[in-house]
Scaffold this motif. Structure first.
Motif, PDB file in Angstrom:
ATOM      1  N   VAL A  69       5.252  14.474   1.276  1.00  0.00           N
ATOM      2  CA  VAL A  69       4.417  13.677   2.087  1.00  0.00           C
ATOM      3  C   VAL A  69       4.698  13.727   3.477  1.00  0.00           C
ATOM      4  CG1 VAL A  69       3.629  11.264   2.542  1.00  0.00           C
ATOM      5  CG2 VAL A  69       4.012  12.075   0.232  1.00  0.00           C
ATOM      6  N   HIS A  70       4.138  14.156   4.402  1.00  0.00           N
ATOM      7  CA  HIS A  70       4.578  14.305   5.890  1.00  0.00           C
ATOM      8  C   HIS A  70       4.333  13.176   6.541  1.00  0.00           C
ATOM      9  CE1 HIS A  70       3.857  15.771   9.897  1.00  0.00           C
ATOM     10  NE2 HIS A  70       4.653  16.936   9.535  1.00  0.00           N
ATOM     11  N   ASP A  71       3.365  12.385   6.564  1.00  0.00           N
ATOM     12  CA  ASP A  71       3.177  10.910   7.192  1.00  0.00           C
ATOM     13  C   ASP A  71       1.945  10.218   6.472  1.00  0.00           C
ATOM     14  OD1 ASP A  71       0.483  11.489   8.583  1.00  0.00           O
ATOM     15  OD2 ASP A  71       1.584  13.209   9.446  1.00  0.00           O
ATOM     16  N   VAL A  72       1.816   8.927   6.684  1.00  0.00           N
ATOM     17  CA  VAL A  72       1.086   8.095   6.144  1.00  0.00           C
ATOM     18  C   VAL A  72       0.734   7.133   7.264  1.00  0.00           C
ATOM     19  CG1 VAL A  72       0.855   6.344   4.403  1.00  0.00           C
ATOM     20  CG2 VAL A  72       2.158   8.141   3.710  1.00  0.00           C
ATOM     21  N   THR A  73      -0.649   7.072   7.476  1.00  0.00           N
ATOM     22  CA  THR A  73      -1.322   6.077   8.282  1.00  0.00           C
ATOM     23  C   THR A  73      -1.805   4.870   7.428  1.00  0.00           C
ATOM     24  OG1 THR A  73      -1.884   7.710   9.872  1.00  0.00           O
ATOM     25  CG2 THR A  73      -2.842   5.602  10.197  1.00  0.00           C
ATOM     26  N   ILE A  74      -1.576   3.582   7.753  1.00  0.00           N
ATOM     27  CA  ILE A  74      -2.240   2.454   7.058  1.00  0.00           C
ATOM     28  C   ILE A  74      -3.448   1.889   8.078  1.00  0.00           C
ATOM     29  CG2 ILE A  74      -1.560   0.322   6.115  1.00  0.00           C
ATOM     30  CD1 ILE A  74      -0.396   2.527   4.609  1.00  0.00           C
ATOM     31  N   ASP A  75      -4.396   1.448   7.366  1.00  0.00           N
ATOM     32  CA  ASP A  75      -5.444   0.450   8.103  1.00  0.00           C
ATOM     33  C   ASP A  75      -5.333  -0.795   7.434  1.00  0.00           C
ATOM     34  OD1 ASP A  75      -7.658  -0.706   9.051  1.00  0.00           O
ATOM     35  OD2 ASP A  75      -8.637   0.853   9.298  1.00  0.00           O
ATOM     36  N   TYR A  76      -4.610  -1.796   7.920  1.00  0.00           N
ATOM     37  CA  TYR A  76      -4.448  -3.125   7.214  1.00  0.00           C
ATOM     38  C   TYR A  76      -5.844  -3.669   6.929  1.00  0.00           C
ATOM     39  CZ  TYR A  76      -3.275  -8.008   6.382  1.00  0.00           C
ATOM     40  OH  TYR A  76      -3.017  -9.094   6.123  1.00  0.00           O
ATOM     41  N   GLU A  77      -6.571  -3.653   8.018  1.00  0.00           N
ATOM     42  CA  GLU A  77      -8.080  -4.506   8.023  1.00  0.00           C
ATOM     43  C   GLU A  77      -9.031  -3.810   7.051  1.00  0.00           C
ATOM     44  OE1 GLU A  77      -8.985  -7.184   9.653  1.00  0.00           O
ATOM     45  OE2 GLU A  77      -6.986  -7.241  10.504  1.00  0.00           O
ATOM     46  N   ALA A  78      -9.019  -2.507   6.732  1.00  0.00           N
ATOM     47  CA  ALA A  78      -9.685  -1.719   5.954  1.00  0.00           C
ATOM     48  C   ALA A  78      -8.921  -1.907   4.624  1.00  0.00           C
ATOM     49  CB  ALA A  78     -10.100  -0.300   6.401  1.00  0.00           C
ATOM     50  N   LYS A  79      -7.610  -2.074   4.342  1.00  0.00           N
ATOM     51  CA  LYS A  79      -6.706  -2.163   3.219  1.00  0.00           C
ATOM     52  C   LYS A  79      -6.835  -0.601   2.605  1.00  0.00           C
ATOM     53  CE  LYS A  79      -6.973  -6.705   1.976  1.00  0.00           C
ATOM     54  NZ  LYS A  79      -6.134  -7.211   3.028  1.00  0.00           N
ATOM     55  N   THR A  80      -6.597   0.484   3.634  1.00  0.00           N
ATOM     56  CA  THR A  80      -6.389   1.887   3.020  1.00  0.00           C
ATOM     57  C   THR A  80      -5.107   2.427   3.633  1.00  0.00           C
ATOM     58  OG1 THR A  80      -7.672   2.640   4.816  1.00  0.00           O
ATOM     59  CG2 THR A  80      -8.967   2.064   3.088  1.00  0.00           C
ATOM     60  N   ALA A  81      -4.907   3.435   2.895  1.00  0.00           N
ATOM     61  CA  ALA A  81      -3.585   4.545   3.412  1.00  0.00           C
ATOM     62  C   ALA A  81      -4.147   5.741   3.399  1.00  0.00           C
ATOM     63  CB  ALA A  81      -2.652   4.037   2.550  1.00  0.00           C
ATOM     64  N   THR A  82      -3.735   6.418   4.356  1.00  0.00           N
ATOM     65  CA  THR A  82      -4.177   7.895   4.440  1.00  0.00           C
ATOM     66  C   THR A  82      -2.798   8.635   4.463  1.00  0.00           C
ATOM     67  OG1 THR A  82      -6.169   7.265   5.755  1.00  0.00           O
ATOM     68  CG2 THR A  82      -5.486   9.440   5.790  1.00  0.00           C
ATOM     69  N   ALA A  83      -2.838   9.620   3.598  1.00  0.00           N
ATOM     70  CA  ALA A  83      -1.489  10.352   3.473  1.00  0.00           C
ATOM     71  C   ALA A  83      -1.704  11.976   3.805  1.00  0.00           C
ATOM     72  CB  ALA A  83      -0.791  10.258   2.043  1.00  0.00           C
ATOM     73  N   ARG A  84      -0.929  12.567   4.442  1.00  0.00           N
ATOM     74  CA  ARG A  84      -1.100  13.840   4.576  1.00  0.00           C
ATOM     75  C   ARG A  84       0.372  14.440   3.881  1.00  0.00           C
ATOM     76  NH1 ARG A  84      -1.269  16.508  10.096  1.00  0.00           N
ATOM     77  NH2 ARG A  84       0.638  15.089  10.413  1.00  0.00           N
ATOM     78  N   PHE A  85       0.012  15.570   3.035  1.00  0.00           N
ATOM     79  CA  PHE A  85       0.984  15.729   2.129  1.00  0.00           C
ATOM     80  C   PHE A  85       0.945  17.370   1.884  1.00  0.00           C
ATOM     81  CE2 PHE A  85      -2.257  14.314  -0.281  1.00  0.00           C
ATOM     82  CZ  PHE A  85      -2.483  15.259  -1.488  1.00  0.00           C
ATOM     83  N   ASP A  86       2.075  17.895   1.529  1.00  0.00           N
ATOM     84  CA  ASP A  86       1.956  19.430   0.907  1.00  0.00           C
ATOM     85  C   ASP A  86       1.454  19.316  -0.423  1.00  0.00           C
ATOM     86  OD1 ASP A  86       2.511  21.903   0.069  1.00  0.00           O
ATOM     87  OD2 ASP A  86       4.532  22.015   1.044  1.00  0.00           O
ATOM     88  N   PRO A  87       0.257  20.052  -0.897  1.00  0.00           N
ATOM     89  CA  PRO A  87      -0.005  19.563  -2.396  1.00  0.00           C
ATOM     90  C   PRO A  87       0.873  20.819  -3.239  1.00  0.00           C
ATOM     91  CG  PRO A  87      -1.636  20.811  -1.021  1.00  0.00           C
ATOM     92  CD  PRO A  87      -0.549  20.224  -0.149  1.00  0.00           C
TER      93      PRO A  87
END
Length: 115
Positions: A69-87
């Protein structure tokens, strides 16, 4: 007086050598190696159980703790997490499982184009 000056000069020389050596030595860090953006995959997860300001920190740390996993961005209001990763190193399931094991079940978030 002469001995004191010599001692001070020697001390400064040793201290200076230490600083110089420290700048030449490779620095250990927790930074992940640079990855070509073309090889990274981005996926969003729904994380409904985030109810307080510290929840996103726990989710981000759990997901970023997965190898690949390279990095993760969280959007608390939307209750989401977006991850950039090496498949080649991890899967969406591994990332979601890490969040779930930390107490925050994560599921792939579908967009209108996924259907």
């Amino acid at each position: 007086m002469k001995k004191t000056m010599i001692a001070v000069a020697a001390g400064l020389a040793i201290a200076g050598a230490g600083i110089g050596a420290a700048t030449l030595m490779p620095q250990s860090s927790n930074e992940k190696p640079a990855q070509s953006p073309e090889t990274l995959q981005t996926e969003s997860f729904a994380v409904e159980n985030m109810t307080c300001a510290t929840c996103p920190i726990t989710v981000r740390r759990a997901m970023e703790g997965v190898a690949g996993v390279h990095d993760v961005t969280i959007d608390y209001e939307a209750k989401t997490a977006t991850a950039r990763f090496d498949p080649a190193k991890t899967t969406m399931r591994d990332i979601a499982t890490a969040s779930t094991e930390a107490g925050y079940p994560a599921e792939k978030q579908f967009s209108g184009t996924d259907l």
